[in-house]
Design a protein around this motif. Structure first.
Motif, PDB file in Angstrom:
ATOM      1  N   PRO A 188     -47.908  79.560 -34.767  1.00  0.00           N
ATOM      2  CA  PRO A 188     -48.396  80.249 -35.968  1.00  0.00           C
ATOM      3  C   PRO A 188     -49.838  79.876 -36.327  1.00  0.00           C
ATOM      4  O   PRO A 188     -50.482  80.590 -37.095  1.00  0.00           O
ATOM      5  N   ALA A 189     -50.367  78.794 -35.759  1.00  0.00           N
ATOM      6  CA  ALA A 189     -51.745  78.393 -36.078  1.00  0.00           C
ATOM      7  C   ALA A 189     -52.739  79.476 -35.674  1.00  0.00           C
ATOM      8  O   ALA A 189     -53.759  79.674 -36.326  1.00  0.00           O
ATOM      9  N   ALA A 190     -52.433  80.178 -34.593  1.00  0.00           N
ATOM     10  CA  ALA A 190     -53.413  81.119 -34.038  1.00  0.00           C
ATOM     11  C   ALA A 190     -53.378  82.486 -34.714  1.00  0.00           C
ATOM     12  O   ALA A 190     -54.291  83.273 -34.542  1.00  0.00           O
ATOM     13  N   HIS A 197     -54.555  81.136 -47.762  1.00  0.00           N
ATOM     14  CA  HIS A 197     -54.511  79.755 -47.267  1.00  0.00           C
ATOM     15  C   HIS A 197     -53.250  79.529 -46.440  1.00  0.00           C
ATOM     16  O   HIS A 197     -52.186  80.053 -46.759  1.00  0.00           O
ATOM     17  N   LYS A 198     -53.394  78.698 -45.417  1.00  0.00           N
ATOM     18  CA  LYS A 198     -52.213  78.154 -44.753  1.00  0.00           C
ATOM     19  C   LYS A 198     -51.881  76.833 -45.446  1.00  0.00           C
ATOM     20  O   LYS A 198     -52.766  76.028 -45.721  1.00  0.00           O
ATOM     21  N   LYS A 210     -47.972  63.408 -36.572  1.00  0.00           N
ATOM     22  CA  LYS A 210     -47.875  64.848 -36.270  1.00  0.00           C
ATOM     23  C   LYS A 210     -49.200  65.585 -36.422  1.00  0.00           C
ATOM     24  O   LYS A 210     -49.486  66.489 -35.649  1.00  0.00           O
ATOM     25  N   PRO A 211     -50.042  65.224 -37.412  1.00  0.00           N
ATOM     26  CA  PRO A 211     -51.318  65.945 -37.516  1.00  0.00           C
ATOM     27  C   PRO A 211     -52.184  65.850 -36.265  1.00  0.00           C
ATOM     28  O   PRO A 211     -52.905  66.788 -35.948  1.00  0.00           O
ATOM     29  N   ILE A 212     -52.115  64.720 -35.534  1.00  0.00           N
ATOM     30  CA  ILE A 212     -52.936  64.678 -34.310  1.00  0.00           C
ATOM     31  C   ILE A 212     -52.140  65.137 -33.097  1.00  0.00           C
ATOM     32  O   ILE A 212     -52.701  65.456 -32.067  1.00  0.00           O
ATOM     33  N   LYS A 213     -50.795  65.181 -33.236  1.00  0.00           N
ATOM     34  CA  LYS A 213     -50.011  65.738 -32.135  1.00  0.00           C
ATOM     35  C   LYS A 213     -50.124  67.256 -32.115  1.00  0.00           C
ATOM     36  O   LYS A 213     -50.058  67.881 -31.074  1.00  0.00           O
ATOM     37  N   TYR A 214     -50.237  67.843 -33.300  1.00  0.00           N
ATOM     38  CA  TYR A 214     -50.346  69.296 -33.417  1.00  0.00           C
ATOM     39  C   TYR A 214     -51.616  69.634 -34.197  1.00  0.00           C
ATOM     40  O   TYR A 214     -51.551  70.189 -35.297  1.00  0.00           O
ATOM     41  N   PRO A 215     -52.776  69.278 -33.611  1.00  0.00           N
ATOM     42  CA  PRO A 215     -54.024  69.354 -34.383  1.00  0.00           C
ATOM     43  C   PRO A 215     -54.402  70.770 -34.814  1.00  0.00           C
ATOM     44  O   PRO A 215     -55.002  70.941 -35.875  1.00  0.00           O
ATOM     45  N   ASP A 216     -54.052  71.780 -34.001  1.00  0.00           N
ATOM     46  CA  ASP A 216     -54.478  73.137 -34.342  1.00  0.00           C
ATOM     47  C   ASP A 216     -53.943  73.555 -35.702  1.00  0.00           C
ATOM     48  O   ASP A 216     -54.631  74.169 -36.508  1.00  0.00           O
ATOM     49  N   MET A 217     -52.682  73.221 -35.944  1.00  0.00           N
ATOM     50  CA  MET A 217     -52.066  73.641 -37.194  1.00  0.00           C
ATOM     51  C   MET A 217     -52.683  72.937 -38.401  1.00  0.00           C
ATOM     52  O   MET A 217     -52.975  73.558 -39.419  1.00  0.00           O
ATOM     53  N   PHE A 218     -52.893  71.637 -38.266  1.00  0.00           N
ATOM     54  CA  PHE A 218     -53.430  70.909 -39.416  1.00  0.00           C
ATOM     55  C   PHE A 218     -54.914  71.204 -39.608  1.00  0.00           C
ATOM     56  O   PHE A 218     -55.445  71.059 -40.693  1.00  0.00           O
ATOM     57  N   HIS A 219     -55.540  71.663 -38.530  1.00  0.00           N
ATOM     58  CA  HIS A 219     -56.925  72.099 -38.659  1.00  0.00           C
ATOM     59  C   HIS A 219     -56.995  73.433 -39.415  1.00  0.00           C
ATOM     60  O   HIS A 219     -57.913  73.675 -40.197  1.00  0.00           O
TER      61      HIS A 219
ATOM     62  N   SER B  35     -61.798  75.240 -25.073  1.00  0.00           N
ATOM     63  CA  SER B  35     -60.869  74.120 -24.879  1.00  0.00           C
ATOM     64  C   SER B  35     -60.214  73.707 -26.201  1.00  0.00           C
ATOM     65  O   SER B  35     -59.245  72.966 -26.205  1.00  0.00           O
ATOM     66  N   LEU B  36     -60.706  74.198 -27.333  1.00  0.00           N
ATOM     67  CA  LEU B  36     -60.057  73.892 -28.615  1.00  0.00           C
ATOM     68  C   LEU B  36     -59.158  75.039 -29.087  1.00  0.00           C
ATOM     69  O   LEU B  36     -58.521  74.943 -30.121  1.00  0.00           O
ATOM     70  N   SER B  37     -59.138  76.146 -28.352  1.00  0.00           N
ATOM     71  CA  SER B  37     -58.252  77.247 -28.743  1.00  0.00           C
ATOM     72  C   SER B  37     -56.831  76.809 -28.424  1.00  0.00           C
ATOM     73  O   SER B  37     -56.612  75.952 -27.582  1.00  0.00           O
ATOM     74  N   SER B  38     -55.878  77.395 -29.108  1.00  0.00           N
ATOM     75  CA  SER B  38     -54.504  76.923 -28.922  1.00  0.00           C
ATOM     76  C   SER B  38     -53.870  77.592 -27.711  1.00  0.00           C
ATOM     77  O   SER B  38     -52.791  78.139 -27.793  1.00  0.00           O
ATOM     78  N   VAL B  39     -54.577  77.558 -26.591  1.00  0.00           N
ATOM     79  CA  VAL B  39     -54.068  78.218 -25.387  1.00  0.00           C
ATOM     80  C   VAL B  39     -53.873  77.197 -24.282  1.00  0.00           C
ATOM     81  O   VAL B  39     -54.773  76.416 -23.966  1.00  0.00           O
ATOM     82  N   GLU B  40     -52.681  77.204 -23.710  1.00  0.00           N
ATOM     83  CA  GLU B  40     -52.390  76.382 -22.554  1.00  0.00           C
ATOM     84  C   GLU B  40     -52.599  77.277 -21.339  1.00  0.00           C
ATOM     85  O   GLU B  40     -51.853  78.237 -21.121  1.00  0.00           O
ATOM     86  N   VAL B  41     -53.656  76.973 -20.567  1.00  0.00           N
ATOM     87  CA  VAL B  41     -54.072  77.903 -19.521  1.00  0.00           C
ATOM     88  C   VAL B  41     -52.965  78.150 -18.493  1.00  0.00           C
ATOM     89  O   VAL B  41     -52.749  79.274 -18.057  1.00  0.00           O
TER      90      VAL B  41
END
Lengths: 291, 113
Positions: A188-190, A197-198, A210-219, B35-41
């Protein structure tokens, strides 16, 4: 589960809607040009066989050519998201996209918030889950409008699904819309849904990293609710470290510590909702900011 | 596994472009993936082959153009390279970083018939 239309392979179900649009894929355009090259098609492209991989002008050798398109893969989703965003802004609706892992207490937090805010705010809910309408049923038990979207095999809500769900909601002007996304800290981050807001919900029964394990979401989130803090005495959860990790991936993120069960910290969350809603209403033609 | 639906999105764009730019087959697709996009190539490659089956891009080659992560360090007032979102600035060790590149997910170019 296509990015264009949540219907996927007939997997997505939106309550109250027989969702059967059948993207007409009837490629019937006439391919009857027998001429060689040098003319412009409509608006964009000139047949130019020198654009082949070798950039060589060798007619007859290869018919393949290069086409530069520079299109965002999520472009379609973002178009739908912008349509949703306009819908929200026209009506002065504050849309919040709630994201978390499964089991973080999203629905409990939501039902509690609705009960506490019901007398002051108009609210609606879009519930995303792979299957069942259990969560929407829980929300409806509080007396407000909720629409369940079942994503089938899909792992996230997309903007098109939300657009369809909005048709069934008929939101009041100046209301707050909670979109409870599928429990998933990755996908869902993408996907922009058109929300303001998310809001990421993390419970202290999960790992503090978890914030650094799933950084995209917390970003992508603007606010993190650290839920179930009433359980902290029984756990080895380092709150400070967790907040530091969240700030590491997103220096702008705000963090509130709450317990949806005991109500601790929930007032701060409600204040954030009210302040954010009022900021969004500033300059709205028909809705006055309430003080 | 949202890579699968990204591939569906790619196919949708290819079909639209095939109409607009008059081609019948796609032989190669160049994607720009930050490389920061949420894509696993690797997941994207797998999904690509599956989704493109029985389409105008069946068997098409997938070329990935990798875009490294870049950020602006607010402390040092200069651009720095990062590998993950939680990376610190190499120089000052701070996390006041504003990502400037590496979030791309773009269809760049196609080789078509």
């Amino acid at each position: 589960m296509c990015t264009v239309c949540g219907c996927g392979e007939g997997e997505t179900k939106i309550e109250g809607q027989a969702h059967t649009h059948e993207h007409a894929h009837d490629h019937e355009h006439p391919h009857d040009h027998s001429h060689a090259h040098g003319h412009t098609h409509n608006n964009v492209f000139t047949h130019h066989y020198g654009l082949g991989p070798a950039h060589a002008h060798a007619p007859g050798l290869s018919q393949s050519r290069m086409v530069q398109i520079e299109q965002d893969i999520l472009g379609k989703n973002n178009e739908y998201a912008n349509t949703n965003r306009k819908y929200f802004s026209d009506r002065g609706v504050l849309a919040l996209n709630l994201v978390s892992s499964p089991g973080s207490g999203k629905t409990t937090l939501l039902t509690r918030s609705i009960q506490d805010l019901n007398s002051t705010l108009a609210m609606s809910v879009i519930e995303g889950d792979q299957q069942t309408s259990n969560d929407a049923d829980r929300i409806r038990a509080t007396g407000i409008k909720a629409i369940q979207v079942n994503t089938g095999k899909g792992c996230h809500l997309d903007a098109h699904m939300v657009g369809h769900a909005l048709q069934g909601l008929q939101m009041e002007e100046g209301a707050v819309l909670f979109i409870e996304n599928v429990g998933n800290l990755v996908c869902p981050a993408a996907f922009d849904l058109g929300e303001a807001h998310k809001v990421a919900i993390l419970s202290v029964t999960e790992g503090e990293d978890k914030p650094i394990k799933y950084p995209d979401m917390f970003h992508a989130a603007d606010l993190m609710l650290l839920n179930k803090v009433d359980l902290l005495p029984y756990l080895n959860f380092d709150v400070e470290a967790c907040i530091a990790y969240a700030k590491q991936v997103n220096p702008r993120i705000k963090v509130l510590q709450v317990s949806a069960t005991t109500g601790a910290g929930m007032q701060a969350w409600y204040q954030w909702i009210m302040a954010t809603r009022q900021a969004g209403l500033a300059g709205h033609p028909s809705l006055q900011v309430q003080v | 596994m949202h890579e699968m639906s990204l591939c569906e999105g790619i196919l949708r764009v290819l079909e639209e472009q095939a109409q607009a730019q008059q081609f019948k087959r796609v032989k190669t697709v160049w994607l720009e993936i930050g490389s920061l996009s949420s894509v696993e190539v690797e997941a994207l490659r797998f999904g690509f082959d599956v989704v493109m089956k029985d389409s105008l891009a069946e068997g098409a080659r997938l070329e990935i153009i990798d875009v490294p992560g870049q950020a602006w360090c607010m402390q040092c007032m200069k651009p720095v390279t990062i590998r993950q979102r939680y990376d610190a600035c190499d120089d000052c060790g701070g996390h006041q970083l504003q990502v400037t590149a590496g979030e791309e997910m773009k269809i760049k170019e196609l080789e078509v018939d």
